[in-house]
Motif scaffolding. Structure first.
Motif, mmCIF file in Angstrom:
data_model
loop_
_atom_site.group_PDB
_atom_site.id
_atom_site.type_symbol
_atom_site.label_atom_id
_atom_site.label_comp_id
_atom_site.label_asym_id
_atom_site.label_seq_id
_atom_site.Cartn_x
_atom_site.Cartn_y
_atom_site.Cartn_z
ATOM 1 N N TYR A 1 104.561 42.917 -58.200
ATOM 2 C CA TYR A 1 105.230 43.195 -57.025
ATOM 3 C C TYR A 1 104.815 42.325 -56.005
ATOM 4 O O TYR A 1 103.625 42.247 -55.611
ATOM 5 C CB TYR A 1 105.248 44.827 -56.462
ATOM 6 C CG TYR A 1 105.932 45.108 -55.297
ATOM 7 C CD1 TYR A 1 107.091 44.315 -55.251
ATOM 8 C CD2 TYR A 1 105.102 45.503 -53.960
ATOM 9 C CE1 TYR A 1 107.790 44.993 -53.726
ATOM 10 C CE2 TYR A 1 105.664 45.749 -52.685
ATOM 11 C CZ TYR A 1 106.951 45.506 -52.821
ATOM 12 O OH TYR A 1 107.743 45.623 -51.533
ATOM 13 N N ASP A 2 105.985 41.277 -55.274
ATOM 14 C CA ASP A 2 105.600 40.612 -54.445
ATOM 15 C C ASP A 2 105.747 41.270 -53.102
ATOM 16 O O ASP A 2 106.811 40.972 -52.346
ATOM 17 C CB ASP A 2 106.398 39.451 -54.604
ATOM 18 C CG ASP A 2 106.009 38.392 -53.320
ATOM 19 O OD1 ASP A 2 105.237 38.517 -52.752
ATOM 20 O OD2 ASP A 2 106.561 37.045 -53.867
ATOM 21 N N GLY A 3 104.742 41.999 -52.486
ATOM 22 C CA GLY A 3 105.060 42.624 -51.215
ATOM 23 C C GLY A 3 105.144 41.553 -50.001
ATOM 24 O O GLY A 3 105.826 41.963 -49.034
ATOM 25 N N GLY A 4 104.330 40.398 -50.054
ATOM 26 C CA GLY A 4 104.487 39.483 -49.020
ATOM 27 C C GLY A 4 105.927 39.255 -48.865
ATOM 28 O O GLY A 4 106.397 38.828 -47.836
ATOM 29 N N ARG B 1 99.508 43.869 -48.768
ATOM 30 C CA ARG B 1 98.340 44.254 -49.085
ATOM 31 C C ARG B 1 98.603 45.730 -49.997
ATOM 32 O O ARG B 1 98.085 46.730 -49.424
ATOM 33 C CB ARG B 1 97.253 44.417 -48.351
ATOM 34 C CG ARG B 1 96.534 43.205 -47.810
ATOM 35 C CD ARG B 1 95.647 43.398 -46.603
ATOM 36 N NE ARG B 1 96.538 43.829 -45.439
ATOM 37 C CZ ARG B 1 96.024 44.478 -44.545
ATOM 38 N NH1 ARG B 1 95.074 45.059 -44.522
ATOM 39 N NH2 ARG B 1 96.671 44.780 -43.316
ATOM 40 N N PRO B 2 99.231 45.695 -51.194
ATOM 41 C CA PRO B 2 99.631 46.953 -51.594
ATOM 42 C C PRO B 2 98.652 47.886 -52.139
ATOM 43 O O PRO B 2 98.890 49.178 -52.254
ATOM 44 C CB PRO B 2 100.706 46.518 -52.886
ATOM 45 C CG PRO B 2 100.129 45.126 -53.191
ATOM 46 C CD PRO B 2 99.596 44.539 -51.938
ATOM 47 N N ASP B 3 97.380 47.343 -52.722
ATOM 48 C CA ASP B 3 96.610 48.118 -53.007
ATOM 49 C C ASP B 3 95.971 49.092 -51.793
ATOM 50 O O ASP B 3 95.606 50.241 -52.038
ATOM 51 C CB ASP B 3 95.177 47.569 -53.291
ATOM 52 C CG ASP B 3 95.276 46.632 -54.725
ATOM 53 O OD1 ASP B 3 96.306 47.060 -55.492
ATOM 54 O OD2 ASP B 3 94.460 45.924 -55.023
ATOM 55 N N LEU C 1 106.851 51.906 -53.324
ATOM 56 C CA LEU C 1 105.683 51.721 -53.607
ATOM 57 C C LEU C 1 104.832 52.745 -52.739
ATOM 58 O O LEU C 1 103.687 53.102 -53.512
ATOM 59 C CB LEU C 1 105.328 50.322 -52.804
ATOM 60 C CG LEU C 1 103.675 50.047 -52.489
ATOM 61 C CD1 LEU C 1 103.251 49.511 -54.142
ATOM 62 C CD2 LEU C 1 103.496 48.788 -51.968
ATOM 63 N N GLY C 2 105.125 53.279 -51.797
ATOM 64 C CA GLY C 2 104.422 54.324 -51.285
ATOM 65 C C GLY C 2 104.675 55.629 -51.832
ATOM 66 O O GLY C 2 103.735 56.606 -52.307
#
Length: 459
Positions: free
Chosen positions: A43-46, A108-110, A166-167
């Motif tokens: 997943y490209d969160g940026g 920063r998905p982590d 994502l959340g």
């Protein structure tokens, strides 16, 4: 409800959870509808962060977007209204902070996964069915279309949906991992003492075993205000049969008002799962500073009890020197002083420093507290733990960072504000501050800037 009915509803909830989890974790099933990346691709969160930020004006202010969201949710699913408090203002404000947190941390998905895993565990106390997250997602899409109007476009909606999922994926996993513990704990009030017109010390006896670490906080719900939870620190040592809470009334009609003025011995209160990282690690502590304002003393009281136990268990802790700074507007605002005086008198490793402003404005009192903390710092200083109202915690930690104190030496239960000088996690209260990573921080515009940590998604 009979035992058979409860078993049926448990199986139904499990089925719904598995169905939603398959939907969330198999992006290819919904790629056409919501623009999820093909299965196997990271997943490209940026990229989604840039899309959302570039078009943030289309959906701001968040207050209007969230109003549309709840209107769509309750119109389509009227039964969900019973899961929410009567007044939605606090809930709307928390959701706005949750959106701000997600946007700020999307690259920063982590970080988001860790935070929302805890939120999923905490949300079990609301009695949610995981499938209700899907209803929330549909309501968000409807709200985005209404708010953006003619300027709405599909890529913007897909970026918001991926961010939400994502959340939610982390929340579902967090809830599933916590199935071994109760969603919340029922407790009976065994003592209720007024320490002033707006301050009460309560003792609660949980009906089931309740475990936590000194320095963690929990949320409490009064029977007078169903579905309304507020955070408080247990002041007692873990492992006791009863829990002690210090509650300052902040205004009429809220949870603090109910607990201070409308709660009696024998009443029932519900307790949410413990969280927060205002705790002591296993490493030698060296020089330690505990900074408390008002009922932030409850957290420090629990920590002092743990420190006292540690001093007698191992030589690695016997060289620890603890300085407790107690801030208050006036001398009369200090409470529980008899306990603290007795405790400190037999423990040479503890130094207590009261910081009183007298008639000075609150801002000047905070400045005096910051100065007192700075004066006791040394090159080999260990952690500084701060608890109290958000304004005080933010002022103290922010000033210390600007004075050169490493952010990783500060522990508190507030997140960063906008620029991330002091990092923390979410949930109205979160883990200790950490050093910000290198690089230019993402700044959410002030209209929707992060004020406190992401509140749980209101499901």
């Amino acid at each position: 409800m009979s035992a058979n009915d409860r078993s049926y509803h448990t199986l139904l909830a499990r089925h719904e959870a598995m169905r939603l989890r398959r939907r969330l974790l198999t992006p290819g099933n919904t790629a056409g509808a919501q623009g999820q990346p093909p299965a196997g691709e990271p997943y490209d969160g940026g990229a989604d962060q840039r899309t959302i930020m570039d078009h943030l004006d289309l959906v701001a202010p968040f207050e209007e977007l969230i109003t549309h969201l709840y209107q769509a949710l309750f119109t389509r699913h009227p039964s969900l209204r019973s899961l929410f408090p009567a007044s939605m203002e606090f809930q709307k404000a928390h959701l706005a902070r949750a959106f701000s947190y997600l946007i700020e941390h999307l690259d920063r998905p982590d970080d988001i996964t860790r935070t929302f895993t805890q939120l999923g565990r905490d949300h079990r106390k609301l009695g949610l069915l995981p499938a209700q997250y899907a209803a929330f997602e549909a309501a968000l899409c409807a709200a985005l279309r209404i708010q953006a109007g003619e300027r709405w476009h599909v890529e913007l909606e897909r970026a918001w949906v991926r961010m939400l999922r994502l959340g939610v994926t982390a929340m579902v996993r967090g809830a599933d991992a916590a199935l071994h513990e109760p969603p919340c704990w029922r407790a009976t009030v065994t003592a209720h003492q007024l320490r002033g017109p707006d301050l009460a010390v309560l003792r609660l006896r949980p009906h089931e075993t309740f475990r936590y670490h000194a320095g963690q906080y929990v949320t409490l719900e009064s029977a007078r205000l169903p579905h309304t939870w507020r955070p408080y620190y247990p002041a007692g040592a873990p492992g006791q049969e009863e829990l002690e809470f210090h509650v300052r009334r902040t205004g009429p009609g809220g949870v603090s008002d109910a607990l201070v003025r409308h709660t009696s011995i024998g009443d029932e209160v519900r307790i949410g799962p413990p969280k927060g990282n205002l705790t002591l690690g296993d490493e030698p502590l060296g020089e330690l500073r505990l900074v408390a304002w008002d009922t932030g003393w409850a957290a420090m009281k629990a920590l002092l009890r743990e420190l006292d136990a540690r001093m007698g268990t191992g030589s690695e802790h016997r060289g620890c020197a603890v300085r407790l700074l107690m801030g208050a507007g006036t001398l009369s605002d200090l409470y529980d002083t008899d306990y603290l005086t007795t405790f400190a008198s037999g423990r040479p490793w503890l130094t207590v420093v009261p910081v009183i402003a007298g008639a000075a404005p609150e801002e000047r009192t905070r400045d005096r507290l910051v100065q007192a903390v700075a004066e006791c710092l040394s090159p080999v200083a260990g952690p500084t733990l701060v608890a109290g109202p958000s304004t005080v915690v933010s002022a103290v930690t922010g000033a210390l960072v600007r004075a050169g104190v490493p952010a990783e030496h500060l522990r508190h239960d507030l997140p960063s504000a906008g620029a991330r000088d002091v990092r923390g996690s979410a949930a109205g209260a979160g883990p200790a501050g950490r050093a910000a990573p290198p690089g230019q921080p993402v700044r959410v515009p002030s209209a929707v800037a992060l004020r406190a940590g992401p509140a749980p998604l209101p499901m």
